[in-house]
Design a protein around this motif. Sequence first.
Motif, PDB file in Angstrom:
ATOM      1  N   VAL A  37      25.466   9.054  18.678  1.00 33.45           N
ATOM      2  CA  VAL A  37      24.153   8.753  18.104  1.00 33.45           C
ATOM      3  C   VAL A  37      24.300   7.599  17.123  1.00 33.45           C
ATOM      4  O   VAL A  37      25.215   7.591  16.289  1.00 33.45           O
ATOM      5  CB  VAL A  37      23.574   9.982  17.373  1.00 33.45           C
ATOM      6  CG1 VAL A  37      22.247   9.637  16.695  1.00 33.45           C
ATOM      7  CG2 VAL A  37      23.384  11.150  18.338  1.00 33.45           C
ATOM      8  N   SER A  38      23.417   6.610  17.225  1.00 35.11           N
ATOM      9  CA  SER A  38      23.423   5.484  16.301  1.00 35.11           C
ATOM     10  C   SER A  38      22.623   5.812  15.049  1.00 35.11           C
ATOM     11  O   SER A  38      21.567   6.448  15.116  1.00 35.11           O
ATOM     12  CB  SER A  38      22.830   4.241  16.973  1.00 35.11           C
ATOM     13  OG  SER A  38      23.638   3.804  18.037  1.00 35.11           O
ATOM     14  N   LEU A  39      23.131   5.343  13.916  1.00 35.11           N
ATOM     15  CA  LEU A  39      22.476   5.549  12.636  1.00 35.11           C
ATOM     16  C   LEU A  39      22.284   4.200  11.951  1.00 35.11           C
ATOM     17  O   LEU A  39      23.111   3.295  12.146  1.00 35.11           O
ATOM     18  CB  LEU A  39      23.338   6.470  11.752  1.00 35.11           C
ATOM     19  CG  LEU A  39      23.623   7.871  12.316  1.00 35.11           C
ATOM     20  CD1 LEU A  39      24.602   8.600  11.415  1.00 35.11           C
ATOM     21  CD2 LEU A  39      22.336   8.658  12.476  1.00 35.11           C
ATOM     22  N   PRO A  40      21.244   4.031  11.137  1.00 33.00           N
ATOM     23  CA  PRO A  40      20.219   5.023  10.814  1.00 33.00           C
ATOM     24  C   PRO A  40      19.262   5.230  11.985  1.00 33.00           C
ATOM     25  O   PRO A  40      19.157   4.360  12.865  1.00 33.00           O
ATOM     26  CB  PRO A  40      19.491   4.382   9.633  1.00 33.00           C
ATOM     27  CG  PRO A  40      19.612   2.906   9.885  1.00 33.00           C
ATOM     28  CD  PRO A  40      20.981   2.729  10.466  1.00 33.00           C
ATOM     29  N   PRO A  41      18.546   6.366  12.008  1.00 30.14           N
ATOM     30  CA  PRO A  41      17.567   6.588  13.076  1.00 30.14           C
ATOM     31  C   PRO A  41      16.429   5.574  12.975  1.00 30.14           C
ATOM     32  O   PRO A  41      16.070   5.126  11.888  1.00 30.14           O
ATOM     33  CB  PRO A  41      17.079   8.016  12.801  1.00 30.14           C
ATOM     34  CG  PRO A  41      17.391   8.270  11.367  1.00 30.14           C
ATOM     35  CD  PRO A  41      18.624   7.486  11.061  1.00 30.14           C
ATOM     36  N   LEU A  42      15.875   5.217  14.134  1.00 27.99           N
ATOM     37  CA  LEU A  42      14.751   4.283  14.190  1.00 27.99           C
ATOM     38  C   LEU A  42      13.620   4.942  14.970  1.00 27.99           C
ATOM     39  O   LEU A  42      13.775   5.252  16.147  1.00 27.99           O
ATOM     40  CB  LEU A  42      15.162   2.974  14.866  1.00 27.99           C
ATOM     41  CG  LEU A  42      16.284   2.166  14.201  1.00 27.99           C
ATOM     42  CD1 LEU A  42      16.620   0.946  15.055  1.00 27.99           C
ATOM     43  CD2 LEU A  42      15.897   1.751  12.791  1.00 27.99           C
ATOM     44  N   ALA A  43      12.494   5.150  14.328  1.00 26.17           N
ATOM     45  CA  ALA A  43      11.367   5.815  14.988  1.00 26.17           C
ATOM     46  C   ALA A  43      10.754   4.934  16.075  1.00 26.17           C
ATOM     47  O   ALA A  43      10.234   5.431  17.077  1.00 26.17           O
ATOM     48  CB  ALA A  43      10.307   6.184  13.950  1.00 26.17           C
ATOM     49  N   ASP A  44      10.817   3.625  15.893  1.00 22.74           N
ATOM     50  CA  ASP A  44      10.242   2.689  16.865  1.00 22.74           C
ATOM     51  C   ASP A  44      11.185   1.491  16.954  1.00 22.74           C
ATOM     52  O   ASP A  44      11.476   0.845  15.948  1.00 22.74           O
ATOM     53  CB  ASP A  44       8.853   2.245  16.411  1.00 22.74           C
ATOM     54  CG  ASP A  44       8.142   1.367  17.439  1.00 22.74           C
ATOM     55  OD1 ASP A  44       8.780   0.990  18.449  1.00 22.74           O
ATOM     56  OD2 ASP A  44       6.954   1.045  17.233  1.00 22.74           O
ATOM     57  N   VAL A  45      11.667   1.201  18.161  1.00 21.52           N
ATOM     58  CA  VAL A  45      12.654   0.130  18.328  1.00 21.52           C
ATOM     59  C   VAL A  45      12.035  -1.177  18.809  1.00 21.52           C
ATOM     60  O   VAL A  45      12.750  -2.162  18.998  1.00 21.52           O
ATOM     61  CB  VAL A  45      13.760   0.558  19.319  1.00 21.52           C
ATOM     62  CG1 VAL A  45      14.499   1.776  18.793  1.00 21.52           C
ATOM     63  CG2 VAL A  45      13.180   0.835  20.713  1.00 21.52           C
ATOM     64  N   ALA A  46      10.722  -1.220  18.992  1.00 16.55           N
ATOM     65  CA  ALA A  46      10.087  -2.403  19.582  1.00 16.55           C
ATOM     66  C   ALA A  46      10.373  -3.662  18.773  1.00 16.55           C
ATOM     67  O   ALA A  46      10.532  -4.756  19.339  1.00 16.55           O
ATOM     68  CB  ALA A  46       8.585  -2.188  19.706  1.00 16.55           C
ATOM     69  N   PHE A  47      10.470  -3.546  17.442  1.00 20.41           N
ATOM     70  CA  PHE A  47      10.677  -4.728  16.608  1.00 20.41           C
ATOM     71  C   PHE A  47      12.013  -5.419  16.905  1.00 20.41           C
ATOM     72  O   PHE A  47      12.165  -6.626  16.658  1.00 20.41           O
ATOM     73  CB  PHE A  47      10.612  -4.351  15.122  1.00 20.41           C
ATOM     74  CG  PHE A  47      11.824  -3.630  14.604  1.00 20.41           C
ATOM     75  CD1 PHE A  47      12.840  -4.316  13.949  1.00 20.41           C
ATOM     76  CD2 PHE A  47      11.955  -2.256  14.783  1.00 20.41           C
ATOM     77  CE1 PHE A  47      13.952  -3.644  13.470  1.00 20.41           C
ATOM     78  CE2 PHE A  47      13.063  -1.585  14.303  1.00 20.41           C
ATOM     79  CZ  PHE A  47      14.064  -2.282  13.648  1.00 20.41           C
ATOM     80  N   LEU A  48      12.964  -4.684  17.466  1.00 20.41           N
ATOM     81  CA  LEU A  48      14.267  -5.272  17.762  1.00 20.41           C
ATOM     82  C   LEU A  48      14.189  -6.313  18.881  1.00 20.41           C
ATOM     83  O   LEU A  48      15.051  -7.189  18.984  1.00 20.41           O
ATOM     84  CB  LEU A  48      15.261  -4.183  18.177  1.00 20.41           C
ATOM     85  CG  LEU A  48      15.666  -3.159  17.115  1.00 20.41           C
ATOM     86  CD1 LEU A  48      16.536  -2.080  17.747  1.00 20.41           C
ATOM     87  CD2 LEU A  48      16.408  -3.830  15.965  1.00 20.41           C
ATOM     88  N   TYR A  49      13.177  -6.204  19.737  1.00 20.44           N
ATOM     89  CA  TYR A  49      13.107  -7.031  20.939  1.00 20.44           C
ATOM     90  C   TYR A  49      12.024  -8.100  20.867  1.00 20.44           C
ATOM     91  O   TYR A  49      11.699  -8.718  21.879  1.00 20.44           O
ATOM     92  CB  TYR A  49      12.870  -6.140  22.158  1.00 20.44           C
ATOM     93  CG  TYR A  49      13.915  -5.056  22.293  1.00 20.44           C
ATOM     94  CD1 TYR A  49      15.126  -5.303  22.917  1.00 20.44           C
ATOM     95  CD2 TYR A  49      13.697  -3.797  21.756  1.00 20.44           C
ATOM     96  CE1 TYR A  49      16.094  -4.323  23.016  1.00 20.44           C
ATOM     97  CE2 TYR A  49      14.665  -2.805  21.850  1.00 20.44           C
ATOM     98  CZ  TYR A  49      15.860  -3.073  22.482  1.00 20.44           C
ATOM     99  OH  TYR A  49      16.818  -2.095  22.557  1.00 20.44           O
ATOM    100  N   ALA A  50      11.474  -8.307  19.695  1.00 16.31           N
ATOM    101  CA  ALA A  50      10.387  -9.281  19.553  1.00 16.31           C
ATOM    102  C   ALA A  50      10.843 -10.661  20.033  1.00 16.31           C
ATOM    103  O   ALA A  50      11.892 -11.156  19.643  1.00 16.31           O
ATOM    104  CB  ALA A  50       9.945  -9.351  18.100  1.00 16.31           C
ATOM    105  N   GLY A  51      10.042 -11.262  20.909  1.00 13.64           N
ATOM    106  CA  GLY A  51      10.335 -12.607  21.400  1.00 13.64           C
ATOM    107  C   GLY A  51      11.395 -12.676  22.478  1.00 13.64           C
ATOM    108  O   GLY A  51      11.887 -13.753  22.798  1.00 13.64           O
ATOM    109  N   ARG A  52      11.745 -11.515  23.061  1.00 10.47           N
ATOM    110  CA  ARG A  52      12.769 -11.486  24.106  1.00 10.47           C
ATOM    111  C   ARG A  52      14.043 -12.204  23.651  1.00 10.47           C
ATOM    112  O   ARG A  52      14.641 -12.996  24.382  1.00 10.47           O
ATOM    113  CB  ARG A  52      12.257 -12.118  25.405  1.00 10.47           C
ATOM    114  CG  ARG A  52      11.177 -11.304  26.084  1.00 10.47           C
ATOM    115  CD  ARG A  52      10.770 -11.935  27.409  1.00 10.47           C
ATOM    116  NE  ARG A  52       9.854 -11.059  28.130  1.00 10.47           N
ATOM    117  CZ  ARG A  52       8.790 -11.465  28.792  1.00 10.47           C
ATOM    118  NH1 ARG A  52       8.503 -12.747  28.844  1.00 10.47           N
ATOM    119  NH2 ARG A  52       8.023 -10.616  29.431  1.00 10.47           N
TER     120      ARG A  52
END
Length: 296
Positions: free
Chosen positions: A50-65
Amino acid sequence: MTAAVSAPARPCPVAPGDLCDFRDLGGFPDLSGKVGPVSVVQCRRCGHGVSLPPLADVAFLYAGRATQDFRQDGSRLGHAIKNVAFRRQARALLAQLPARPARVLDFGCGSGQFTRCLDDELGPGMVTGSDFETSPPADLTGRSYVPAGALAPLAGSFDCVLAMHVLEHDDDAAGLLGRIAAMARPGGILVIEVPNSECAWLKVFGKAWDAWYLPYHRSHFSRRSLRALVEQGGHTVLALHPATVPTMGRSLSNLVGGNKGLTWLLAGIGLHPLQVAGERLTGRPSALRIIARVGG
């Protein structure tokens, strides 16, 4: 804060009635530059991570491809090499399925290059790509693409649903699996492929192993934890296949702090026979592919 406190309580698939016994693997580089200190905890018994810290929403990681999941290959040679590899992968996948599907969804299609190759194998228009971006990636221009947010009306309509290297990108893998499986018709086929947290090359590359890929990868699966997740979702596992994902070049690049350009792609190709041999010899592949029948 210790790993024991940070890690979520999770039933261990190899110890019925008990929770995962997590150990702290320490800090990893934040490849996104958006999260800060990141780490992994891994169960001593079942191998699930399991990766930490937990992320409730990961969409921000992929902004702009901007990540390697969405990035188009910058060189014509690199793109051509990947086309050859993806066509072979598409044929191998179709040979593993119990029947040739008529309508396929590639959920989390990323760059769309594999999706297009699979569509070419089955016949143009038979494979639909989907990801959270509203517009299709360049490789799916003129092909079928539906944004993930617009998939609901198509639920239950696909003969086969693929999620190739998707589940590891979400903290709630069980919830994501449920949404993916809902797109298949009753009795349809579900194909899940994820990196193997017990890969033979982990001992060689350590934290530089490319499939750690933090913070983008949120869950890290072993054979036991992946099978348990699929079965607990109410699906019947038909087969669990080893799969080799070409990670050698990128892992070497991580070791020396290089980029992920054509040089490392070619290095990975040259070392691929060694990678395959090592994984077959140890029985610890770089990836795991489950084929299951939806709904039992």
